[in-house]
Motif scaffolding. Sequence first.
Motif, PDB file in Angstrom:
ATOM      1  N   ARG A   1     -13.431  34.182  21.101  1.00  0.00           N
ATOM      2  CA  ARG A   1     -14.083  33.709  22.237  1.00  0.00           C
ATOM      3  C   ARG A   1     -14.500  32.421  22.140  1.00  0.00           C
ATOM      4  NH1 ARG A   1     -17.586  37.429  26.685  1.00  0.00           N
ATOM      5  NH2 ARG A   1     -15.537  38.625  26.621  1.00  0.00           N
ATOM      6  N   LEU A   2     -15.195  32.445  21.278  1.00  0.00           N
ATOM      7  CA  LEU A   2     -15.966  30.659  21.142  1.00  0.00           C
ATOM      8  C   LEU A   2     -14.980  29.755  20.917  1.00  0.00           C
ATOM      9  CD1 LEU A   2     -18.514  29.239  20.534  1.00  0.00           C
ATOM     10  CD2 LEU A   2     -18.589  29.794  18.115  1.00  0.00           C
ATOM     11  N   GLU A   3     -14.006  30.009  20.060  1.00  0.00           N
ATOM     12  CA  GLU A   3     -12.938  29.090  20.066  1.00  0.00           C
ATOM     13  C   GLU A   3     -12.124  28.580  21.266  1.00  0.00           C
ATOM     14  OE1 GLU A   3     -11.894  29.228  15.197  1.00  0.00           O
ATOM     15  OE2 GLU A   3     -10.794  30.402  16.611  1.00  0.00           O
ATOM     16  N   GLN A   4     -11.990  29.575  22.050  1.00  0.00           N
ATOM     17  CA  GLN A   4     -11.087  29.492  23.252  1.00  0.00           C
ATOM     18  C   GLN A   4     -12.182  28.677  24.272  1.00  0.00           C
ATOM     19  OE1 GLN A   4     -10.233  33.481  24.296  1.00  0.00           O
ATOM     20  NE2 GLN A   4      -8.279  33.488  23.167  1.00  0.00           N
ATOM     21  N   GLY A   5     -13.183  29.015  24.124  1.00  0.00           N
ATOM     22  CA  GLY A   5     -14.290  28.326  25.382  1.00  0.00           C
ATOM     23  C   GLY A   5     -14.358  26.892  24.942  1.00  0.00           C
ATOM     24  N   ILE A   6     -14.381  26.581  23.731  1.00  0.00           N
ATOM     25  CA  ILE A   6     -14.565  25.190  23.188  1.00  0.00           C
ATOM     26  C   ILE A   6     -13.412  24.506  23.644  1.00  0.00           C
ATOM     27  CG2 ILE A   6     -14.627  23.903  20.958  1.00  0.00           C
ATOM     28  CD1 ILE A   6     -16.516  25.892  19.698  1.00  0.00           C
ATOM     29  N   ASP A   7     -12.257  25.180  23.550  1.00  0.00           N
ATOM     30  CA  ASP A   7     -10.945  24.421  24.007  1.00  0.00           C
ATOM     31  C   ASP A   7     -10.926  24.237  25.248  1.00  0.00           C
ATOM     32  OD1 ASP A   7      -9.928  24.302  21.544  1.00  0.00           O
ATOM     33  OD2 ASP A   7      -8.567  26.054  21.319  1.00  0.00           O
ATOM     34  N   ALA A   8     -11.463  25.198  26.256  1.00  0.00           N
ATOM     35  CA  ALA A   8     -11.463  25.098  27.690  1.00  0.00           C
ATOM     36  C   ALA A   8     -12.279  23.899  28.042  1.00  0.00           C
ATOM     37  CB  ALA A   8     -12.036  26.308  28.212  1.00  0.00           C
ATOM     38  N   LEU A   9     -13.654  23.737  27.431  1.00  0.00           N
ATOM     39  CA  LEU A   9     -14.508  22.748  27.531  1.00  0.00           C
ATOM     40  C   LEU A   9     -14.132  21.301  27.178  1.00  0.00           C
ATOM     41  CD1 LEU A   9     -17.823  24.508  26.550  1.00  0.00           C
ATOM     42  CD2 LEU A   9     -17.122  23.756  28.907  1.00  0.00           C
ATOM     43  N   GLY A  10     -12.680  21.321  26.542  1.00  0.00           N
ATOM     44  CA  GLY A  10     -12.293  19.994  25.857  1.00  0.00           C
ATOM     45  C   GLY A  10     -13.061  19.212  24.999  1.00  0.00           C
ATOM     46  N   LEU A  11     -13.781  20.103  23.934  1.00  0.00           N
ATOM     47  CA  LEU A  11     -14.624  19.614  23.041  1.00  0.00           C
ATOM     48  C   LEU A  11     -14.041  19.449  21.612  1.00  0.00           C
ATOM     49  CD1 LEU A  11     -18.015  21.525  23.860  1.00  0.00           C
ATOM     50  CD2 LEU A  11     -17.442  19.034  24.537  1.00  0.00           C
ATOM     51  N   THR A  12     -14.276  18.718  21.038  1.00  0.00           N
ATOM     52  CA  THR A  12     -13.889  18.462  19.432  1.00  0.00           C
ATOM     53  C   THR A  12     -15.117  18.514  18.862  1.00  0.00           C
ATOM     54  OG1 THR A  12     -12.154  17.214  20.005  1.00  0.00           O
ATOM     55  CG2 THR A  12     -12.507  17.197  17.896  1.00  0.00           C
ATOM     56  N   LEU A  13     -15.419  19.545  17.961  1.00  0.00           N
ATOM     57  CA  LEU A  13     -16.664  19.959  16.978  1.00  0.00           C
ATOM     58  C   LEU A  13     -16.222  19.773  15.458  1.00  0.00           C
ATOM     59  CD1 LEU A  13     -18.167  22.868  19.015  1.00  0.00           C
ATOM     60  CD2 LEU A  13     -18.214  20.593  19.574  1.00  0.00           C
ATOM     61  N   PRO A  14     -17.310  19.377  14.893  1.00  0.00           N
ATOM     62  CA  PRO A  14     -17.110  19.383  13.428  1.00  0.00           C
ATOM     63  C   PRO A  14     -16.283  20.454  12.925  1.00  0.00           C
ATOM     64  CG  PRO A  14     -19.470  18.574  14.139  1.00  0.00           C
ATOM     65  CD  PRO A  14     -18.705  19.025  15.163  1.00  0.00           C
ATOM     66  N   ALA A  15     -15.738  20.481  11.692  1.00  0.00           N
ATOM     67  CA  ALA A  15     -15.164  21.439  11.107  1.00  0.00           C
ATOM     68  C   ALA A  15     -15.773  22.790  11.022  1.00  0.00           C
ATOM     69  CB  ALA A  15     -14.248  21.057  10.014  1.00  0.00           C
ATOM     70  N   ASP A  16     -17.133  22.467  10.547  1.00  0.00           N
ATOM     71  CA  ASP A  16     -17.984  23.619  10.135  1.00  0.00           C
ATOM     72  C   ASP A  16     -18.606  24.357  11.350  1.00  0.00           C
ATOM     73  OD1 ASP A  16     -19.708  21.563  10.428  1.00  0.00           O
ATOM     74  OD2 ASP A  16     -21.126  22.019   8.664  1.00  0.00           O
ATOM     75  N   ALA A  17     -18.471  23.638  12.552  1.00  0.00           N
ATOM     76  CA  ALA A  17     -19.430  24.077  13.772  1.00  0.00           C
ATOM     77  C   ALA A  17     -19.357  25.557  14.210  1.00  0.00           C
ATOM     78  CB  ALA A  17     -19.300  23.010  15.007  1.00  0.00           C
ATOM     79  N   VAL A  18     -17.960  25.923  14.343  1.00  0.00           N
ATOM     80  CA  VAL A  18     -17.868  27.384  14.710  1.00  0.00           C
ATOM     81  C   VAL A  18     -18.518  28.242  13.775  1.00  0.00           C
ATOM     82  CG1 VAL A  18     -16.025  29.142  14.989  1.00  0.00           C
ATOM     83  CG2 VAL A  18     -15.764  26.914  16.201  1.00  0.00           C
ATOM     84  N   PRO A  19     -18.462  28.515  12.643  1.00  0.00           N
ATOM     85  CA  PRO A  19     -19.009  29.445  11.681  1.00  0.00           C
ATOM     86  C   PRO A  19     -20.342  29.223  11.561  1.00  0.00           C
ATOM     87  CG  PRO A  19     -17.725  27.656  10.106  1.00  0.00           C
ATOM     88  CD  PRO A  19     -17.284  27.599  11.635  1.00  0.00           C
ATOM     89  N   ARG A  20     -21.000  27.862  11.745  1.00  0.00           N
ATOM     90  CA  ARG A  20     -22.767  27.805  11.766  1.00  0.00           C
ATOM     91  C   ARG A  20     -22.972  28.359  13.231  1.00  0.00           C
ATOM     92  NH1 ARG A  20     -24.524  22.323  10.351  1.00  0.00           N
ATOM     93  NH2 ARG A  20     -26.450  23.454   9.491  1.00  0.00           N
ATOM     94  N   LEU A  21     -22.259  28.030  14.351  1.00  0.00           N
ATOM     95  CA  LEU A  21     -22.499  28.556  15.554  1.00  0.00           C
ATOM     96  C   LEU A  21     -22.698  30.161  15.499  1.00  0.00           C
ATOM     97  CD1 LEU A  21     -20.676  26.310  17.869  1.00  0.00           C
ATOM     98  CD2 LEU A  21     -23.332  26.713  18.076  1.00  0.00           C
ATOM     99  N   LEU A  22     -21.488  30.750  14.940  1.00  0.00           N
ATOM    100  CA  LEU A  22     -21.554  32.390  14.523  1.00  0.00           C
ATOM    101  C   LEU A  22     -22.754  32.742  13.671  1.00  0.00           C
ATOM    102  CD1 LEU A  22     -17.880  32.659  14.571  1.00  0.00           C
ATOM    103  CD2 LEU A  22     -19.102  33.345  16.442  1.00  0.00           C
ATOM    104  N   ASP A  23     -23.154  31.758  12.749  1.00  0.00           N
ATOM    105  CA  ASP A  23     -24.312  32.299  11.720  1.00  0.00           C
ATOM    106  C   ASP A  23     -25.495  32.544  12.542  1.00  0.00           C
ATOM    107  OD1 ASP A  23     -22.624  32.713   9.751  1.00  0.00           O
ATOM    108  OD2 ASP A  23     -23.043  30.678   8.980  1.00  0.00           O
ATOM    109  N   TYR A  24     -25.754  31.459  13.792  1.00  0.00           N
ATOM    110  CA  TYR A  24     -26.604  31.362  14.335  1.00  0.00           C
ATOM    111  C   TYR A  24     -26.910  32.734  15.437  1.00  0.00           C
ATOM    112  CZ  TYR A  24     -29.442  30.175  18.608  1.00  0.00           C
ATOM    113  OH  TYR A  24     -30.189  29.945  19.753  1.00  0.00           O
ATOM    114  N   LEU A  25     -25.741  32.761  15.805  1.00  0.00           N
ATOM    115  CA  LEU A  25     -25.591  34.082  16.878  1.00  0.00           C
ATOM    116  C   LEU A  25     -25.903  35.262  16.153  1.00  0.00           C
ATOM    117  CD1 LEU A  25     -24.800  34.246  19.912  1.00  0.00           C
ATOM    118  CD2 LEU A  25     -22.893  34.942  19.083  1.00  0.00           C
TER     119      LEU A  25
END
Length: 210
Positions: A10-34
């Motif tokens: 869900r997070l990766e699909q949302g980031i794609d839909a927003l048209g964002l390019t994030l650092p390579a470690d951003a998705v796992p770190r965002l999930l760790d925060y969650l």
Amino acid sequence: MTDRSALQTRLEQGIDALGLTLPADAVPRLLDYLALLERWNGAYNLTAIRDPLEMVTRHLLDSLAILPYVQGQTLADLGTGPGLPGIPVAIAAPGRQVLLVDSNGKKVRFLREAIRALKLDGVRALQTRVEDVEGRFDCITARAFASLADMLAWGGHLLAPGGAWLAMKGKTPDDELAGVPPGFAVRGIHALAVPGLGAAERHLVVLGHA
């Protein structure tokens, strides 16, 4: 407990839909925060949203939607609660100094643990009222924190010359615009299309010095 892979999808699909390019470690770190937020939420009641999939949409993607408007080297997130949007922004666009401000002791304890556990360089948490914060910041964020008039009355002194104040709102706050105090001007009102929120309205009011 929701499967982490479902949250990641869900997070990766949302980031794609927003048209964002994030650092390579951003998705796992965002999930760790969650995961940390979910764990603490049971004892501390940091957010009314309990479903982790809903948290991805209403907390992470909602916060990330403002990234195109974030500017400068210093950011203060006023009334941050459990770190929204400040922590997702710090993870997704690292390299600036971020100050998370909240008057609630439980929330600030969580913020300090999140900063430590997630190794958030350049991020600090401060337990105080907004009007008692010192310093000047290139960018100020505030999510569902107060009316525009109150926000700027309490925290207007924190906005650096040329800085941007990003007020996250639901519906367009037409009734609040007349209350913007002298010395400040609305630079723009942007509709945010937060993936997964459907018909729920989200707007960003960008203000600056007049």
